[in-house]
Design a protein around this motif. Sequence first.
Motif, PDB file in Angstrom:
ATOM      1  N   LEU A 127       0.826  -1.202   0.000  1.00 54.31           N
ATOM      2  CA  LEU A 127       0.000   0.000   0.000  1.00 54.31           C
ATOM      3  C   LEU A 127       0.865   1.259   0.000  1.00 54.31           C
ATOM      4  O   LEU A 127       0.535   2.254  -0.660  1.00 54.31           O
ATOM      5  CB  LEU A 127      -0.943  -0.011   1.199  1.00 54.31           C
ATOM      6  N   PRO A 155     -10.148  -0.215  -5.705  1.00 56.11           N
ATOM      7  CA  PRO A 155     -10.356  -0.005  -4.266  1.00 56.11           C
ATOM      8  C   PRO A 155      -9.054   0.179  -3.495  1.00 56.11           C
ATOM      9  O   PRO A 155      -9.041   0.873  -2.474  1.00 56.11           O
ATOM     10  CB  PRO A 155     -11.090  -1.273  -3.818  1.00 56.11           C
ATOM     11  N   TYR A 156      -7.971  -0.421  -3.963  1.00 53.74           N
ATOM     12  CA  TYR A 156      -6.695  -0.292  -3.266  1.00 53.74           C
ATOM     13  C   TYR A 156      -6.106   1.093  -3.466  1.00 53.74           C
ATOM     14  O   TYR A 156      -5.621   1.724  -2.508  1.00 53.74           O
ATOM     15  CB  TYR A 156      -5.719  -1.363  -3.761  1.00 53.74           C
ATOM     16  N   ARG A 208      -7.822   3.746  -4.252  1.00 58.33           N
ATOM     17  CA  ARG A 208      -8.723   4.669  -3.557  1.00 58.33           C
ATOM     18  C   ARG A 208      -8.453   4.657  -2.058  1.00 58.33           C
ATOM     19  O   ARG A 208      -8.536   5.693  -1.386  1.00 58.33           O
ATOM     20  CB  ARG A 208     -10.171   4.299  -3.851  1.00 58.33           C
ATOM     21  N   GLN A 209      -8.104   3.478  -1.516  1.00 56.75           N
ATOM     22  CA  GLN A 209      -7.816   3.392  -0.085  1.00 56.75           C
ATOM     23  C   GLN A 209      -6.596   4.219   0.284  1.00 56.75           C
ATOM     24  O   GLN A 209      -6.630   4.991   1.258  1.00 56.75           O
ATOM     25  CB  GLN A 209      -7.580   1.935   0.326  1.00 56.75           C
ATOM     26  N   ALA A 223      -7.387   7.893   0.085  1.00 54.72           N
ATOM     27  CA  ALA A 223      -8.194   8.332   1.224  1.00 54.72           C
ATOM     28  C   ALA A 223      -7.366   8.406   2.492  1.00 54.72           C
ATOM     29  O   ALA A 223      -7.522   9.328   3.304  1.00 54.72           O
ATOM     30  CB  ALA A 223      -9.373   7.382   1.414  1.00 54.72           C
ATOM     31  N   ASP A 224      -6.466   7.441   2.682  1.00 53.47           N
ATOM     32  CA  ASP A 224      -5.605   7.450   3.863  1.00 53.47           C
ATOM     33  C   ASP A 224      -4.729   8.690   3.891  1.00 53.47           C
ATOM     34  O   ASP A 224      -4.536   9.313   4.941  1.00 53.47           O
ATOM     35  CB  ASP A 224      -4.726   6.191   3.886  1.00 53.47           C
TER      36      ASP A 224
END
Length: 238
Positions: free
Chosen positions: A182, A216-217, A219-220, A223-224
């Motif tokens: 990530l 989704p990864y 976007r995660q 967002a983080d």
Amino acid sequence: MLIAGFPAGAWGTNCYLVAPAAGEECVIIDPGHQAAPGVEEAVRKHRLKPVAVVLTHGHIDHVASVVPVCGAHDVPAWIHPDDRYMMSDPEKGIGRTIGMPLMGELTVGEPADVRELADGAKLDLAGLRLTVAHAPGHTKGSVAFGLPEAADVPPVFFSGDLLFAGSVGRTDLPGGDTAELLESLARVCLPLDDSTVVLAGHGPQTTIGQERATNPYLRQVAADRQGRGAADAPRRGM
């Protein structure tokens, strides 16, 4: 620019031949399991002269044909030092359960000339300038390669198993780490321009803009970063 790609072997791993144009020198990216015939077909079809093999990481589905391809064209292979051991000992990198059924048909070992990739390096090969980004998470030595925008194509990002259309590389194999993956997504992928074409190790072509909107990864991690109060990094090509 010419980019000839095809999926090969039991895992459908994408192998790419990249050249300024047909009839010129080329770089081969990730000649994996059963990729050698496809490489030779593309070389003949486009009248290419390979000058190097470059590897996004060391898993056998990406490196299994390195020895025969490098030997056939007398060219070096480039790999990050953290993944170099997998060329000679693939079970350590992918696990015995996955690797053993295919071990008997693999050419295990290093080619005669192995060179090591470094984060941020600029590889001037075949009239191209590849930017190297160390992106651990799928393996410790995973890298991605970027090509700047050319007259006829937008920027191109060879992501290996860091980023796919709608997904990312698995982290349950030796050397995998979700937090590192990530972080690599945030550091390496988020700053890229939306127009950047993503050519992944598996699956179809996508773009950073498509992945920024739907993955989704990605976007995660976006967002983080926003949640920590960090401003979006300026978007750029590699």
